[in-house]
Design a protein around this motif. Structure first.
Motif, PDB file in Angstrom:
ATOM      1  N   ILE A  56      42.969  40.945  31.321  1.00  0.00           N
ATOM      2  CA  ILE A  56      43.165  42.352  30.965  1.00  0.00           C
ATOM      3  C   ILE A  56      44.652  42.659  30.836  1.00  0.00           C
ATOM      4  N   TRP A  57      44.979  43.381  29.766  1.00  0.00           N
ATOM      5  CA  TRP A  57      46.335  43.888  29.566  1.00  0.00           C
ATOM      6  C   TRP A  57      46.271  45.406  29.485  1.00  0.00           C
ATOM      7  N   ILE A  58      47.214  46.050  30.127  1.00  0.00           N
ATOM      8  CA  ILE A  58      47.399  47.496  29.995  1.00  0.00           C
ATOM      9  C   ILE A  58      48.805  47.660  29.435  1.00  0.00           C
ATOM     10  N   GLY A  59      48.871  48.109  28.196  1.00  0.00           N
ATOM     11  CA  GLY A  59      50.153  48.115  27.508  1.00  0.00           C
ATOM     12  C   GLY A  59      50.636  46.677  27.407  1.00  0.00           C
ATOM     13  N   GLU A  60      51.873  46.435  27.772  1.00  0.00           N
ATOM     14  CA  GLU A  60      52.438  45.084  27.734  1.00  0.00           C
ATOM     15  C   GLU A  60      52.208  44.310  29.032  1.00  0.00           C
ATOM     16  N   LEU A  61      51.658  44.974  30.056  1.00  0.00           N
ATOM     17  CA  LEU A  61      51.468  44.354  31.364  1.00  0.00           C
ATOM     18  C   LEU A  61      50.168  43.553  31.424  1.00  0.00           C
ATOM     19  N   HIS A  62      50.285  42.273  31.752  1.00  0.00           N
ATOM     20  CA  HIS A  62      49.090  41.465  31.996  1.00  0.00           C
ATOM     21  C   HIS A  62      48.643  41.746  33.427  1.00  0.00           C
TER      22      HIS A  62
END
Length: 84
Positions: A56-62
């Motif tokens: 899962i990624w939220i924005g650029e954050l893995h």
């Protein structure tokens, strides 16, 4: 709202749990199913440095997988990440 991407499999209970949490928060997400798609799974593995689903990624954050997503929720940090 941050863009959310989840690599998943139809047969994965952890994928189902992660998607249920996102649905409960009315979060739209892009789902990339890797069932029987070696190229997509390889793409996911290269990006995530992991081969398990969900990733899962939220924005650029893995974020990682289901456990990490729920850990963010328990810590009260998920909503802030989702807000972007």
């Amino acid at each position: 709202m941050a863009k959310v991407i989840i690599y998943s499999s139809d047969w994965c209970p952890y994928c189902t749990r992660a998607k249920q949490l996102l649905h409960s928060k009315d979060v739209a997400f892009e789902e990339i199913k890797v069932d029987g798609k070696a190229a997509l799974r390889a793409q996911m593995a290269e990006k995530a440095k992991r081969t398990s689903v969900p990733q899962i990624w939220i924005g650029e954050l893995h974020v990682g997988g289901c456990d990490e997503l729920f850990a963010l929720e328990r810590a009260g940090k998920l909503d802030q990440l989702l807000a972007g």
